[in-house]
Write a protein that holds these residues in place. Structure first.
Motif, PDB file in Angstrom:
ATOM      1  N   PRO A  28       0.924  -1.249  -0.143  1.00  0.00           N
ATOM      2  CA  PRO A  28      -0.016   0.061  -0.038  1.00  0.00           C
ATOM      3  C   PRO A  28       1.008   1.168   0.107  1.00  0.00           C
ATOM      4  CG  PRO A  28       0.112  -0.883   2.256  1.00  0.00           C
ATOM      5  CD  PRO A  28       0.712  -1.988   1.235  1.00  0.00           C
ATOM      6  N   ALA A  29       2.239   1.167   0.511  1.00  0.00           N
ATOM      7  CA  ALA A  29       2.913   2.459   0.548  1.00  0.00           C
ATOM      8  C   ALA A  29       4.375   2.115   0.448  1.00  0.00           C
ATOM      9  CB  ALA A  29       2.633   2.959   1.817  1.00  0.00           C
ATOM     10  N   ASP A  30       4.996   2.963   0.082  1.00  0.00           N
ATOM     11  CA  ASP A  30       6.480   3.108   0.149  1.00  0.00           C
ATOM     12  C   ASP A  30       6.991   4.139   0.552  1.00  0.00           C
ATOM     13  OD1 ASP A  30       6.893   5.039  -2.140  1.00  0.00           O
ATOM     14  OD2 ASP A  30       6.570   3.332  -3.651  1.00  0.00           O
ATOM     15  N   VAL A  51     -12.418   5.165   0.625  1.00  0.00           N
ATOM     16  CA  VAL A  51     -12.799   5.611  -0.744  1.00  0.00           C
ATOM     17  C   VAL A  51     -11.476   6.192  -1.300  1.00  0.00           C
ATOM     18  CG1 VAL A  51     -14.377   7.054  -1.847  1.00  0.00           C
ATOM     19  CG2 VAL A  51     -15.389   5.591  -0.135  1.00  0.00           C
ATOM     20  N   TRP A  52     -11.077   7.226  -0.587  1.00  0.00           N
ATOM     21  CA  TRP A  52      -9.923   7.865  -1.056  1.00  0.00           C
ATOM     22  C   TRP A  52      -8.621   7.045  -1.575  1.00  0.00           C
ATOM     23  CZ3 TRP A  52      -9.073  13.302  -2.006  1.00  0.00           C
ATOM     24  CH2 TRP A  52     -10.204  14.225  -1.593  1.00  0.00           C
ATOM     25  N   SER A  53      -8.116   6.188  -0.475  1.00  0.00           N
ATOM     26  CA  SER A  53      -7.270   5.397  -0.738  1.00  0.00           C
ATOM     27  C   SER A  53      -7.465   4.527  -1.972  1.00  0.00           C
ATOM     28  CB  SER A  53      -6.921   4.561   0.587  1.00  0.00           C
ATOM     29  OG  SER A  53      -6.345   5.521   1.541  1.00  0.00           O
ATOM     30  N   THR A  54      -8.732   4.090  -2.203  1.00  0.00           N
ATOM     31  CA  THR A  54      -9.093   3.028  -3.159  1.00  0.00           C
ATOM     32  C   THR A  54      -8.902   3.681  -4.445  1.00  0.00           C
ATOM     33  OG1 THR A  54     -10.469   1.778  -1.974  1.00  0.00           O
ATOM     34  CG2 THR A  54     -10.808   1.758  -4.170  1.00  0.00           C
ATOM     35  N   LEU A  55      -9.377   5.092  -4.539  1.00  0.00           N
ATOM     36  CA  LEU A  55      -9.223   5.750  -5.969  1.00  0.00           C
ATOM     37  C   LEU A  55      -7.914   6.141  -6.237  1.00  0.00           C
ATOM     38  CD1 LEU A  55     -12.478   8.116  -5.482  1.00  0.00           C
ATOM     39  CD2 LEU A  55     -12.083   6.187  -7.101  1.00  0.00           C
ATOM     40  N   MET A  56      -7.172   6.455  -5.264  1.00  0.00           N
ATOM     41  CA  MET A  56      -5.600   7.029  -5.246  1.00  0.00           C
ATOM     42  C   MET A  56      -4.882   5.535  -6.123  1.00  0.00           C
ATOM     43  SD  MET A  56      -4.882   8.825  -2.041  1.00  0.00           S
ATOM     44  CE  MET A  56      -5.530  10.742  -1.839  1.00  0.00           C
ATOM     45  N   GLY A  60      -3.564   5.280  -9.988  1.00  0.00           N
ATOM     46  CA  GLY A  60      -1.918   5.230  -9.942  1.00  0.00           C
ATOM     47  C   GLY A  60      -1.219   6.442  -9.317  1.00  0.00           C
ATOM     48  N   ILE A  61      -2.042   6.824  -8.145  1.00  0.00           N
ATOM     49  CA  ILE A  61      -1.430   8.266  -7.326  1.00  0.00           C
ATOM     50  C   ILE A  61      -1.076   7.392  -6.089  1.00  0.00           C
ATOM     51  CG2 ILE A  61      -1.953  10.209  -6.047  1.00  0.00           C
ATOM     52  CD1 ILE A  61      -2.467  10.364  -9.158  1.00  0.00           C
ATOM     53  N   ASN A  62       0.334   7.479  -5.939  1.00  0.00           N
ATOM     54  CA  ASN A  62       0.984   6.960  -4.804  1.00  0.00           C
ATOM     55  C   ASN A  62       0.653   7.856  -3.577  1.00  0.00           C
ATOM     56  OD1 ASN A  62       2.613   5.964  -3.049  1.00  0.00           O
ATOM     57  ND2 ASN A  62       4.766   6.283  -4.256  1.00  0.00           N
ATOM     58  N   ALA A  63      -0.256   7.639  -2.992  1.00  0.00           N
ATOM     59  CA  ALA A  63      -0.891   8.383  -1.882  1.00  0.00           C
ATOM     60  C   ALA A  63      -2.021   7.680  -1.159  1.00  0.00           C
ATOM     61  CB  ALA A  63      -1.536   9.902  -2.274  1.00  0.00           C
ATOM     62  N   LEU A  64      -2.185   7.943   0.172  1.00  0.00           N
ATOM     63  CA  LEU A  64      -3.057   7.234   1.142  1.00  0.00           C
ATOM     64  C   LEU A  64      -3.629   8.271   2.033  1.00  0.00           C
ATOM     65  CD1 LEU A  64      -0.841   4.367   2.768  1.00  0.00           C
ATOM     66  CD2 LEU A  64      -2.894   4.181   0.851  1.00  0.00           C
ATOM     67  N   MET A  65      -5.065   7.809   2.348  1.00  0.00           N
ATOM     68  CA  MET A  65      -5.831   8.510   3.192  1.00  0.00           C
ATOM     69  C   MET A  65      -5.933   7.934   4.406  1.00  0.00           C
ATOM     70  SD  MET A  65      -7.681  11.366   3.783  1.00  0.00           S
ATOM     71  CE  MET A  65      -8.313  12.071   2.408  1.00  0.00           C
ATOM     72  N   LEU A  66      -5.644   8.783   5.631  1.00  0.00           N
ATOM     73  CA  LEU A  66      -5.317   7.615   6.734  1.00  0.00           C
ATOM     74  C   LEU A  66      -6.295   8.423   7.944  1.00  0.00           C
ATOM     75  CD1 LEU A  66      -1.458   7.386   7.236  1.00  0.00           C
ATOM     76  CD2 LEU A  66      -3.093   5.677   6.214  1.00  0.00           C
ATOM     77  N   PRO A  67      -6.997   7.400   8.866  1.00  0.00           N
ATOM     78  CA  PRO A  67      -7.803   7.922   9.786  1.00  0.00           C
ATOM     79  C   PRO A  67      -7.015   8.693  11.056  1.00  0.00           C
ATOM     80  CG  PRO A  67      -7.861   5.566   9.813  1.00  0.00           C
ATOM     81  CD  PRO A  67      -6.905   6.026   8.593  1.00  0.00           C
ATOM     82  N   SER A 290      -9.737  13.721 -13.409  1.00  0.00           N
ATOM     83  CA  SER A 290     -10.409  12.604 -13.832  1.00  0.00           C
ATOM     84  C   SER A 290     -10.927  11.338 -13.126  1.00  0.00           C
ATOM     85  CB  SER A 290      -9.596  11.823 -14.912  1.00  0.00           C
ATOM     86  OG  SER A 290      -8.311  11.516 -14.196  1.00  0.00           O
ATOM     87  N   PHE A 291     -10.526  11.559 -11.810  1.00  0.00           N
ATOM     88  CA  PHE A 291     -11.207  10.623 -10.806  1.00  0.00           C
ATOM     89  C   PHE A 291     -12.495  10.097 -10.972  1.00  0.00           C
ATOM     90  CE2 PHE A 291      -7.676  10.368  -7.188  1.00  0.00           C
ATOM     91  CZ  PHE A 291      -6.759  10.642  -8.091  1.00  0.00           C
ATOM     92  N   ASP A 292     -13.015   8.948 -10.881  1.00  0.00           N
ATOM     93  CA  ASP A 292     -14.421   8.665 -10.967  1.00  0.00           C
ATOM     94  C   ASP A 292     -14.889   8.526  -9.571  1.00  0.00           C
ATOM     95  OD1 ASP A 292     -16.915   7.601 -11.702  1.00  0.00           O
ATOM     96  OD2 ASP A 292     -16.236   5.425 -11.974  1.00  0.00           O
ATOM     97  N   TRP A 293     -15.383   9.603  -9.015  1.00  0.00           N
ATOM     98  CA  TRP A 293     -15.430   9.785  -7.685  1.00  0.00           C
ATOM     99  C   TRP A 293     -17.117   9.226  -7.537  1.00  0.00           C
ATOM    100  CZ3 TRP A 293     -11.629  10.829  -4.729  1.00  0.00           C
ATOM    101  CH2 TRP A 293     -10.718  11.775  -5.285  1.00  0.00           C
ATOM    102  N   ASN A 294     -17.847   9.203  -8.155  1.00  0.00           N
ATOM    103  CA  ASN A 294     -19.134   8.571  -8.178  1.00  0.00           C
ATOM    104  C   ASN A 294     -19.630   7.357  -8.480  1.00  0.00           C
ATOM    105  OD1 ASN A 294     -20.232  10.879  -6.455  1.00  0.00           O
ATOM    106  ND2 ASN A 294     -19.458  11.980  -8.153  1.00  0.00           N
ATOM    107  N   GLY A 295     -18.533   6.429  -8.763  1.00  0.00           N
ATOM    108  CA  GLY A 295     -18.762   5.149  -9.298  1.00  0.00           C
ATOM    109  C   GLY A 295     -19.758   4.207  -8.416  1.00  0.00           C
ATOM    110  N   LYS A 296     -20.716   3.465  -8.851  1.00  0.00           N
ATOM    111  CA  LYS A 296     -21.491   2.873  -7.814  1.00  0.00           C
ATOM    112  C   LYS A 296     -20.792   2.043  -6.868  1.00  0.00           C
ATOM    113  CE  LYS A 296     -25.570   2.763 -11.402  1.00  0.00           C
ATOM    114  NZ  LYS A 296     -26.261   1.917 -12.171  1.00  0.00           N
ATOM    115  N   SER A 297     -19.802   1.440  -7.458  1.00  0.00           N
ATOM    116  CA  SER A 297     -18.983   0.595  -6.406  1.00  0.00           C
ATOM    117  C   SER A 297     -18.508   1.289  -5.211  1.00  0.00           C
ATOM    118  CB  SER A 297     -17.984  -0.371  -7.211  1.00  0.00           C
ATOM    119  OG  SER A 297     -16.951   0.731  -7.514  1.00  0.00           O
ATOM    120  N   LEU A 298     -18.339   2.703  -5.222  1.00  0.00           N
ATOM    121  CA  LEU A 298     -18.040   3.411  -4.156  1.00  0.00           C
ATOM    122  C   LEU A 298     -19.057   4.054  -3.275  1.00  0.00           C
ATOM    123  CD1 LEU A 298     -14.951   4.903  -5.976  1.00  0.00           C
ATOM    124  CD2 LEU A 298     -14.913   3.360  -4.129  1.00  0.00           C
TER     125      LEU A 298
END
Length: 300
Positions: A28-30, A51-56, A60-67, A290-298
């Motif tokens: 998940p990270a480097d 949701v954010w980490s899945t989309l990143m 192909g965005i090397n980033a994570l959203m952490l609680p 271009s992120f597909d923020w509103n895909g049904k799976s999310l």
């Protein structure tokens, strides 16, 4: 330009070895991963990290959203420490930190200046931190996508804390007929109503309306997060065409929405606000449009 934009350009010139290893191991990270956090208390109900980490990862965005589960007593110290971490590019705030977070911003967007609370904080290329609040914009976009008509509507909003202020301003500047704002802090409700009324063409007031004339009733409080919570407001007098909206994302069907549905009323889920605020937030953070923020799976 955001710090994320600057770092992304710099990382393209860095050795690809770390990236190749991360991808090969599906890690998940480097050491080059950029970090975003969401601060709240409680935090267990929040969907943003998934949701954010899945989309990143998907884009192909090397980033994570952490609680970050941080209570009010430790908020200032925790956020100051987080801002000092060089690879942290942004922070999202949920209840109860949206007003307190203001004091950690060096600059504010015009929208945040008006609302007087923030739910986003980004590191700028010059090292400063800028705050914004997109809750209300996302809430209105979600209503529109759900077919809820605001033009000419009589709206009741229950609660005007951090999220309520943002929704109140965004709804109040639409072509509504009226907005009535209630809060247990009557002075806070009156102050917000007066501020919105100074620039809105609608009738804006504080208090409790005749619910028989309300077209859209909004719960903008945390009441409903817990199973034992009472309903934030009564539904019995709402007209059959009325819409009941909640800002709570988990549970998806709060007690209020279940009761409204049992009354035959259209309900509007809290997750809509997050889903439709996400592309606005992404743009603020310098992430790809271009992120597909509103895909049904999310949305789920």
């Amino acid at each position: 330009m955001t710090a994320f934009d600057t770092q992304e350009k710099a990382m393209t010139t860095t050795s690809s070895g770390l990236t190749e290893e991360r991808l090969r191991l599906d890690a998940p990270a480097d050491a080059l991963t950029r970090l975003f956090h969401i601060f709240g208390s409680p935090i267990a109900h929040v969907r943003a990290p998934v949701v954010w980490s899945t989309l990143m990862k998907r884009y192909g965005i090397n980033a994570l959203m952490l609680p970050a589960d941080v209570d009010s007593a430790h908020f200032d110290a925790a956020l100051a420490g987080t801002k000092a971490i060089a690879n942290v590019d942004g922070v999202i705030f949920t209840m109860p930190h949206k007003v307190a977070a203001m004091r950690h911003a060096d600059t504010l967007t015009e929208r945040a200046e008006r609302i007087r609370s923030i739910n986003l904080l980004r590191r700028c290329a010059d090292g400063g931190w800028e705050g914004d609040n997109v809750d209300g914009a996302g809430f209105v976009a979600g209503l529109q996508a759900d077919g809820v008509r605001l033009e000419g509507a009589h709206v009741y909003m229950h609660g005007c804390g951090g999220v309520g202020r943002s929704i109140g301003w965004s709804v109040g500047l639409e072509k509504i007929a009226s907005l009535t704002i209630f809060d247990i802090d009557t002075e806070r409700a009156r102050e917000l109503a007066d501020a919105i009324a100074s620039v809105s063409d609608a009738r804006i007031e504080a208090g409790t309306p005749d619910m028989r004339g309300i077209d859209l009733a909004i719960n903008a409080t945390p009441v409903g997060l817990h199973a034992h919570d009472p309903l934030p407001f009564a539904l019995d007098e709402l007209a059959p065409h009325a819409v009941v909206a909640d800002v709570i994302m988990e549970p998806r069907m709060t007690a209020l929405l279940k009761a409204a549905q049992a009354h035959g009323l259209k309900v509007h889920h809290g997750r809509n606000m997050m889903n439709y605020a996400m592309p606005i937030s992404a743009s603020f953070f310098g992430l790809p449009a271009s992120f597909d923020w509103n895909g049904k799976s999310l949305q789920g």
